[in-house]
Design a protein around this motif. Structure first.
Motif, PDB file in Angstrom:
ATOM      1  N   LEU A   4       7.212   2.606   4.574  1.00  0.00           N
ATOM      2  CA  LEU A   4       6.032   3.423   4.337  1.00  0.00           C
ATOM      3  C   LEU A   4       4.797   2.637   4.755  1.00  0.00           C
ATOM      4  CD1 LEU A   4       7.010   4.866   0.864  1.00  0.00           C
ATOM      5  CD2 LEU A   4       6.883   6.113   3.012  1.00  0.00           C
ATOM      6  N   PRO A   5       3.699   3.334   4.978  1.00  0.00           N
ATOM      7  CA  PRO A   5       2.481   2.627   5.387  1.00  0.00           C
ATOM      8  C   PRO A   5       2.024   1.665   4.296  1.00  0.00           C
ATOM      9  CG  PRO A   5       2.026   4.952   4.936  1.00  0.00           C
ATOM     10  CD  PRO A   5       3.505   4.775   4.850  1.00  0.00           C
ATOM     11  N   PRO A   6       1.231   0.658   4.696  1.00  0.00           N
ATOM     12  CA  PRO A   6       0.730  -0.291   3.694  1.00  0.00           C
ATOM     13  C   PRO A   6      -0.165   0.415   2.681  1.00  0.00           C
ATOM     14  CG  PRO A   6      -0.323  -0.650   5.829  1.00  0.00           C
ATOM     15  CD  PRO A   6       0.727   0.387   6.032  1.00  0.00           C
ATOM     16  N   ILE A   7      -0.383  -0.263   1.574  1.00  0.00           N
ATOM     17  CA  ILE A   7      -1.211   0.262   0.494  1.00  0.00           C
ATOM     18  C   ILE A   7      -2.554  -0.446   0.563  1.00  0.00           C
ATOM     19  CG2 ILE A   7      -1.407   0.469  -2.022  1.00  0.00           C
ATOM     20  CD1 ILE A   7       1.804   0.043  -1.861  1.00  0.00           C
ATOM     21  N   ARG A   8      -3.643   0.308   0.595  1.00  0.00           N
ATOM     22  CA  ARG A   8      -4.990  -0.275   0.594  1.00  0.00           C
ATOM     23  C   ARG A   8      -5.368  -0.567  -0.858  1.00  0.00           C
ATOM     24  NH1 ARG A   8      -7.573  -2.215   4.592  1.00  0.00           N
ATOM     25  NH2 ARG A   8      -9.545  -1.557   3.725  1.00  0.00           N
ATOM     26  N   VAL A   9      -5.510  -1.856  -1.156  1.00  0.00           N
ATOM     27  CA  VAL A   9      -5.743  -2.251  -2.539  1.00  0.00           C
ATOM     28  C   VAL A   9      -6.466  -3.594  -2.570  1.00  0.00           C
ATOM     29  CG1 VAL A   9      -3.480  -3.384  -2.773  1.00  0.00           C
ATOM     30  CG2 VAL A   9      -4.591  -2.451  -4.802  1.00  0.00           C
ATOM     31  N   ASN A  10      -7.232  -3.792  -3.606  1.00  0.00           N
ATOM     32  CA  ASN A  10      -7.881  -5.064  -3.886  1.00  0.00           C
ATOM     33  C   ASN A  10      -6.827  -6.065  -4.336  1.00  0.00           C
ATOM     34  OD1 ASN A  10      -9.136  -6.929  -5.998  1.00  0.00           O
ATOM     35  ND2 ASN A  10     -10.977  -6.019  -5.124  1.00  0.00           N
ATOM     36  N   PHE A 147       2.173 -12.848   0.010  1.00  0.00           N
ATOM     37  CA  PHE A 147       2.222 -11.396   0.240  1.00  0.00           C
ATOM     38  C   PHE A 147       0.948 -10.654  -0.121  1.00  0.00           C
ATOM     39  CE2 PHE A 147       4.283 -11.660  -4.059  1.00  0.00           C
ATOM     40  CZ  PHE A 147       3.421 -10.833  -4.774  1.00  0.00           C
ATOM     41  N   ARG A 148      -0.008 -11.332  -0.735  1.00  0.00           N
ATOM     42  CA  ARG A 148      -1.240 -10.643  -1.140  1.00  0.00           C
ATOM     43  C   ARG A 148      -1.953 -10.062   0.085  1.00  0.00           C
ATOM     44  NH1 ARG A 148      -4.451 -16.155  -2.734  1.00  0.00           N
ATOM     45  NH2 ARG A 148      -4.773 -16.861  -0.575  1.00  0.00           N
ATOM     46  N   PRO A 149      -2.769  -9.036  -0.138  1.00  0.00           N
ATOM     47  CA  PRO A 149      -3.498  -8.437   0.978  1.00  0.00           C
ATOM     48  C   PRO A 149      -4.450  -9.442   1.631  1.00  0.00           C
ATOM     49  CG  PRO A 149      -3.587  -7.011  -0.953  1.00  0.00           C
ATOM     50  CD  PRO A 149      -3.004  -8.328  -1.393  1.00  0.00           C
ATOM     51  N   ASP A 150      -4.556  -9.369   2.938  1.00  0.00           N
ATOM     52  CA  ASP A 150      -5.539 -10.180   3.651  1.00  0.00           C
ATOM     53  C   ASP A 150      -6.894  -9.510   3.513  1.00  0.00           C
ATOM     54  OD1 ASP A 150      -3.640 -12.034   4.571  1.00  0.00           O
ATOM     55  OD2 ASP A 150      -3.152 -10.765   6.300  1.00  0.00           O
ATOM     56  N   GLY A 162      -7.532  -4.710   0.993  1.00  0.00           N
ATOM     57  CA  GLY A 162      -6.740  -5.108   2.144  1.00  0.00           C
ATOM     58  C   GLY A 162      -5.440  -4.330   2.124  1.00  0.00           C
ATOM     59  N   GLU A 163      -4.570  -4.648   3.044  1.00  0.00           N
ATOM     60  CA  GLU A 163      -3.295  -3.941   3.138  1.00  0.00           C
ATOM     61  C   GLU A 163      -2.193  -4.735   2.446  1.00  0.00           C
ATOM     62  OE1 GLU A 163      -2.435  -3.156   7.245  1.00  0.00           O
ATOM     63  OE2 GLU A 163      -3.873  -1.509   7.311  1.00  0.00           O
ATOM     64  N   LEU A 164      -1.595  -4.115   1.450  1.00  0.00           N
ATOM     65  CA  LEU A 164      -0.410  -4.680   0.799  1.00  0.00           C
ATOM     66  C   LEU A 164       0.798  -4.069   1.486  1.00  0.00           C
ATOM     67  CD1 LEU A 164       0.882  -6.392  -1.444  1.00  0.00           C
ATOM     68  CD2 LEU A 164       0.841  -4.337  -2.884  1.00  0.00           C
TER      69      LEU A 164
END
Length: 175
Positions: A4-10, A147-150, A162-164
Motif C-alpha cells: 500500500l502507499p506510504p502513510i504521511r505522518v509526523n 524506519f521512521r519517516p524522513d 514524512g512518509e512511513l
C-alpha cells in the motif's frame, strides 16, 4: 499483493506507537505501555527541541527530575518515572505524581494513523517479535531510526510529516 502507499505522518506518533509495542513486548499491559510510550516520545521531542534551539533549557528539568530507582522503568534508552492511577494501574508520571492516562495516547495514535493503524501496528509487532525483549529494548531506538519517516533537517522539519513505509518497518534490523 503490492504494498500500500506510504502513510504521511509526523515522527512523534510513529515513535509513540513503536515505544508502546516495545513496552508490550517487555510485558507491560496495554494501558501502561501507552502511557510509557507517551513519556518516551515527549522526552525525545524535548531533547530535539533543545538541539534545534526552539525550547528553553529549563525544559531539561522534566527529563532529569530525581526519582527513586524503584519508581522508574527504562524504555528505549529513556528512564520513565512511574506512578499509579486511582485503580492502581502503573502509568508514567506526568509530573508531581500525576499519572499520564493511556486513553488520550490511544486516541492520538488512532488519529495519526487512521485506518492504517492495524497494519502499522502489525508490522511493528512482527519486528518486535524478532528480538528477545531485553535486546529489543536495548536496540529499539536504533530500529526506529531505521524506519521512521524522513523529514527535512533542522527547524523546518519540526512537526513536518514524512512518509512511513511498511516495507522499511519489515526490513528494519535485517543486515
Amino acid at each position: 499483493m503490492a504494498d500500500l502507499p506510504p502513510i504521511r505522518v509526523n515522527r512523534a506518533p510513529v515513535l509513540t506507537l513503536w515505544a508502546a509495542v516495545v513496552a508490550e513486548r517487555l510485558g507491560h499491559p496495554p494501558d501502561t505501555a501507552l502511557s510509557l510510550a507517551s513519556a518516551v516520545a515527549a522526552t525525545a521531542a524535548r531533547a530535539k527541541a533543545r538541539r534545534l534551539g526552539i525550547a528553553e533549557e529549563g525544559d531539561r528539568a522534566k527529563d532529569s527530575a530525581p526519582a527513586k530507582p524503584q519508581d522508574t522503568t527504562r524504555l528505549l534508552g529513556k528512564d520513565v518515572r512511574l506512578t499509579h492511577d486511582a485503580d492502581g494501574v502503573v502509568l508514567a508520571d506526568a509530573g508531581e505524581g500525576k499519572p499520564a492516562p493511556a486513553a488520550p495516547v490511544a486516541a492520538y495514535i488512532a488519529r495519526a494513523f487512521g485506518s492504517r493503524l492495524p497494519e502499522v501496528r502489525e508490522a511493528m509487532e512482527a519486528l518486535a517479535a524478532r528480538y528477545d525483549p531485553d535486546e529489543l529494548n536495548r536496540i529499539g531506538f536504533r530500529l526506529y531510526a531505521g524506519f521512521r519517516p524522513d523529514i527535512p533537517e533542522g527547524v523546518s522539519g519540526w512537526g513536518a510529516k514524512g512518509e512511513l513505509r511498511l516495507d522499511r518497518i519489515k526490513a528494519a534490523g535485517v543486515e
